[in-house]
Motif scaffolding. Structure first.
Motif, PDB file in Angstrom:
ATOM      1  N   GLU A  87      17.852   3.875   1.633  1.00 21.28           N
ATOM      2  CA  GLU A  87      18.613   2.673   2.030  1.00 21.28           C
ATOM      3  C   GLU A  87      20.075   2.778   1.568  1.00 21.28           C
ATOM      4  OE1 GLU A  87      17.073  -1.047   0.545  1.00 21.28           O
ATOM      5  OE2 GLU A  87      18.851  -2.104   1.264  1.00 21.28           O
ATOM      6  N   TYR A 100      12.519   6.060   5.094  1.00 22.10           N
ATOM      7  CA  TYR A 100      12.696   4.607   5.249  1.00 22.10           C
ATOM      8  C   TYR A 100      12.587   3.898   3.896  1.00 22.10           C
ATOM      9  CZ  TYR A 100      12.080   5.191  10.315  1.00 22.10           C
ATOM     10  OH  TYR A 100      12.224   5.564  11.632  1.00 22.10           O
ATOM     11  N   GLU A 115       2.834  -6.748   2.183  1.00 28.54           N
ATOM     12  CA  GLU A 115       3.875  -7.552   1.559  1.00 28.54           C
ATOM     13  C   GLU A 115       3.263  -8.830   0.988  1.00 28.54           C
ATOM     14  OE1 GLU A 115       7.018  -8.667   4.173  1.00 28.54           O
ATOM     15  OE2 GLU A 115       8.506  -8.625   2.572  1.00 28.54           O
ATOM     16  N   HIS A 132       3.553   5.917  -3.942  1.00 28.07           N
ATOM     17  CA  HIS A 132       3.467   4.785  -3.009  1.00 28.07           C
ATOM     18  C   HIS A 132       4.566   4.753  -1.958  1.00 28.07           C
ATOM     19  CE1 HIS A 132       1.307   2.822  -6.621  1.00 28.07           C
ATOM     20  NE2 HIS A 132       0.406   3.295  -5.779  1.00 28.07           N
ATOM     21  N   LYS A 169       4.935   2.561   1.509  1.00 24.25           N
ATOM     22  CA  LYS A 169       5.983   1.529   1.579  1.00 24.25           C
ATOM     23  C   LYS A 169       6.845   1.745   2.834  1.00 24.25           C
ATOM     24  CE  LYS A 169      10.098  -0.027  -0.884  1.00 24.25           C
ATOM     25  NZ  LYS A 169      11.015   0.306  -1.991  1.00 24.25           N
ATOM     26  N   LYS A 201       7.711  -3.436  10.331  1.00 24.25           N
ATOM     27  CA  LYS A 201       8.575  -4.613  10.575  1.00 24.25           C
ATOM     28  C   LYS A 201       9.733  -4.265  11.519  1.00 24.25           C
ATOM     29  CE  LYS A 201       7.112  -7.178   6.816  1.00 24.25           C
ATOM     30  NZ  LYS A 201       6.898  -8.607   6.717  1.00 24.25           N
ATOM     31  N   ASP A 211       5.682 -12.114  -3.960  1.00 23.82           N
ATOM     32  CA  ASP A 211       6.430 -11.600  -5.120  1.00 23.82           C
ATOM     33  C   ASP A 211       6.527 -10.072  -5.140  1.00 23.82           C
ATOM     34  OD1 ASP A 211       3.730 -11.312  -5.435  1.00 23.82           O
ATOM     35  OD2 ASP A 211       3.706 -11.780  -7.576  1.00 23.82           O
ATOM     36  N   GLY A 212       6.370  -9.419  -4.015  1.00 18.58           N
ATOM     37  CA  GLY A 212       6.508  -7.954  -3.991  1.00 18.58           C
ATOM     38  C   GLY A 212       5.557  -7.296  -3.001  1.00 18.58           C
ATOM     39  N   ILE A 213       5.056  -6.124  -3.385  1.00 15.62           N
ATOM     40  CA  ILE A 213       4.145  -5.375  -2.494  1.00 15.62           C
ATOM     41  C   ILE A 213       2.829  -5.116  -3.235  1.00 15.62           C
ATOM     42  CG2 ILE A 213       3.823  -3.264  -1.142  1.00 15.62           C
ATOM     43  CD1 ILE A 213       6.901  -2.924  -1.180  1.00 15.62           C
ATOM     44  N   LYS A 214       1.726  -5.314  -2.529  1.00 14.02           N
ATOM     45  CA  LYS A 214       0.420  -4.985  -3.113  1.00 14.02           C
ATOM     46  C   LYS A 214      -0.040  -3.657  -2.519  1.00 14.02           C
ATOM     47  CE  LYS A 214      -4.346  -6.566  -3.275  1.00 14.02           C
ATOM     48  NZ  LYS A 214      -5.315  -7.429  -2.584  1.00 14.02           N
ATOM     49  N   TYR A 215      -0.344  -2.705  -3.418  1.00 11.42           N
ATOM     50  CA  TYR A 215      -0.853  -1.405  -2.974  1.00 11.42           C
ATOM     51  C   TYR A 215      -2.342  -1.303  -3.284  1.00 11.42           C
ATOM     52  CZ  TYR A 215       4.052   0.063  -2.792  1.00 11.42           C
ATOM     53  OH  TYR A 215       5.386   0.169  -2.498  1.00 11.42           O
ATOM     54  N   THR A 216      -3.104  -0.817  -2.337  1.00 11.22           N
ATOM     55  CA  THR A 216      -4.511  -0.496  -2.594  1.00 11.22           C
ATOM     56  C   THR A 216      -4.663   0.997  -2.361  1.00 11.22           C
ATOM     57  OG1 THR A 216      -5.151  -2.653  -1.736  1.00 11.22           O
ATOM     58  CG2 THR A 216      -6.908  -1.020  -1.945  1.00 11.22           C
ATOM     59  N   GLU A 217      -5.047   1.720  -3.405  1.00 12.16           N
ATOM     60  CA  GLU A 217      -5.159   3.180  -3.243  1.00 12.16           C
ATOM     61  C   GLU A 217      -6.592   3.640  -3.476  1.00 12.16           C
ATOM     62  OE1 GLU A 217      -2.076   4.073  -6.149  1.00 12.16           O
ATOM     63  OE2 GLU A 217      -3.611   4.808  -7.515  1.00 12.16           O
ATOM     64  N   LEU A 274       5.132   0.455   5.785  1.00 12.41           N
ATOM     65  CA  LEU A 274       5.205  -1.016   5.821  1.00 12.41           C
ATOM     66  C   LEU A 274       6.563  -1.456   6.378  1.00 12.41           C
ATOM     67  CD1 LEU A 274       3.824  -3.725   5.026  1.00 12.41           C
ATOM     68  CD2 LEU A 274       4.860  -3.493   2.776  1.00 12.41           C
ATOM     69  N   ILE A 275       7.643  -0.790   5.929  1.00 13.03           N
ATOM     70  CA  ILE A 275       8.988  -1.103   6.447  1.00 13.03           C
ATOM     71  C   ILE A 275       9.010  -0.853   7.955  1.00 13.03           C
ATOM     72  CG2 ILE A 275      11.424  -0.367   6.403  1.00 13.03           C
ATOM     73  CD1 ILE A 275      11.004   0.254   3.364  1.00 13.03           C
TER      74      ILE A 275
END
Lengths: 332, 95
Positions: free
Chosen positions: A168, A164, A16, A319, A323, A330, A19-25, A326-327
């Motif tokens: 939603e 998840y 997280e 992604h 994601k 938390k 300003d959003g989510i950073k993905y590394t693939e 990541l949810i």
């Protein structure tokens, strides 16, 4: 906190940001070049300048990721995978070491002691009984690698993570189908609780293998053609590789929907849903044109036992599992 | 002489009968002892003791792999947020 999709074809980390989510693939592949003479060693190393590679203590060069696939295609050979059919193989010594190296490089050291990290694992498959297929061992290996990096690592199911990330608006009730390269994972969720988890061991790699057999090409060549080519599932194509790919895609979807329908029919843990279900599809294999439409049609043809509201594609198919992890990091 | 012959014949018959009776008994006991020296198969079948054959994860050493690149992996940024998903899940999911 970190989410991590440990897939057969891609490893995707999510974090997280403000300003959003950073993905590394990172492409989960490697290709070994073993020089025969000291002169060859120098030549090869020079030729690999700018590529992503590591040097082993026996003098061999191990290309990683996209560069491994490119080199394999160039040499009309197959790139290797650290994982097979969704899990790390207990028999492959090299694979475990290289997977550990890639994971350590992608996630890095924990930013604080016991930083929380949630990664995904597949469900037990309904179509295979193989001693080498050991989800528990796979989970333990990944957990051990991540613990070495200082993380408090927890595992959740791959399709559960997808639910998840995508359900939603449906109050986390519906069905998630994650179509990876090694496996197809399925989760039925009711109000945020995964009630049924299952998987099949046929997905994108099956298409590559069968097309390779039909056309006489290497799996890696087929995979590259499949990912870059223009074809629609079930429609004829002038390119013989893409024509075969299209046909095997249709067979794969038919097989998957039959397996899901069969597994859910009379399943003891299946809830009594009051409303028709939303089905969400994600994963690299689902990126082919016509995948979602064919999946919906095949579910109906194969008498899927639950009422369906809609079958839709994930908003970010490559992604969404990461994601979801990541949810989960938390919430859990 | 005849009397002696009858007495000997009678003794012979008694000895034979005693031998037959006691001999049978000892054979039965002998067989019984042989049986008791072997483990009882029924007990083995109903035992709930199992060995933990879960595969052990040994240390994976990557220190001998020499890194020859600057950056591994591609980075992508998304405007997606997870706050509302996390809050909703926390509300509906029992701890």
């Amino acid at each position: 906190m970190i989410g991590l999709d440990v897939g057969t074809s891609f490893i995707v980390k999510s974090q997280e940001q403000t300003d959003g989510i950073k993905y590394t693939e990172f492409r989960d592949a490697f290709y070994i070049i073993k020089p025969s003479t000291p002169v060859a060693t120098k030549m090869i190393e020079k030729g690999l300048n700018g590529k992503v590679f590591i040097k082993d203590n026996d003098g061999s060069f191990i290309l990683l990721g996209k560069d491994a696939i490119e080199k394999a295609v160039e040499r009309n050979d197959n790139a290797k995978r650290p994982m097979s059919k969704g899990v790390v193989s207990a028999k492959e010594k090299d694979a475990k070491r290289i997977l550990a190296f890639i994971l350590q490089e992608v996630v890095g050291k924990a930013s604080e002691p016991l930083e929380k990290l949630v990664f995904c694992v597949p469900a037990q498959p309904v179509d295979v009984e193989d001693d080498d297929f050991d989800v528990g061992y796979h989970e333990d290996v990944i957990k051990s690698i991540l613990s070495e990096c200082g993380y408090d690592a927890k595992a959740i199911n791959e399709a559960e993570a997808l639910c998840y990330a995508e359900l939603e608006n449906e109050d986390y009730t519906g069905l998630g189908v994650s179509c990876g390269s090694g496996m197809t994972n399925i989760c039925i969720m009711l109000n945020g609780e995964p009630t049924v988890l299952l998987s099949t061991t046929k997905s994108g790699d099956y298409i590559d293998r069968m097309t390779a057999v039909a056309t006489g090409e290497k799996d890696t060549v087929v995979q590259a053609e499949k990912e870059n080519g223009n074809f629609t599932i079930g429609e004829p194509n002038n390119n013989p590789i893409l024509s075969a790919v299209s046909s095997y895609y249709e067979r794969l979807i038919d097989y998957t929907t039959k397996q899901i329908s069969e597994a859910l029919r009379d399943h003891k843990s299946l809830p009594k849903f009051k409303q028709p279900l939303t089905i969400v599809i994600a994963g690299g294999t689902s990126l082919a044109k016509g995948y979602v439409e064919t999946f919906k049609r095949k579910l109906q043809e194969n008498n899927f036992p639950l009422p369906i509201k809609i079958v839709r594609h994930s908003s970010d198919p490559l992604h969404s599992v990461s994601k979801g992890c990541l949810i989960a990091s938390k919430v859990l | 002489m005849e009397i002696i012959s009858y007495i000997l014949l009678l003794l012979n018959i008694i000895s034979f009968l005693l031998g037959y009776l006691y001999g049978n008994q000892s054979i039965v006991q002998y067989h019984h002892n042989i049986k008791s020296n072997y483990p009882n198969k029924t007990i083995l079948k109903t035992s709930n003791i199992t060995i933990d054959d879960k595969k052990i994860v040994t240390k994976i050493d990557t220190s001998d792999l020499e890194k020859k690149y600057d950056q591994l992996g591609d980075n992508k940024n998304s405007q997606d947020t997870i706050l509302s998903s996390v809050n909703k899940l926390k509300n509906i999911k029992p701890k």
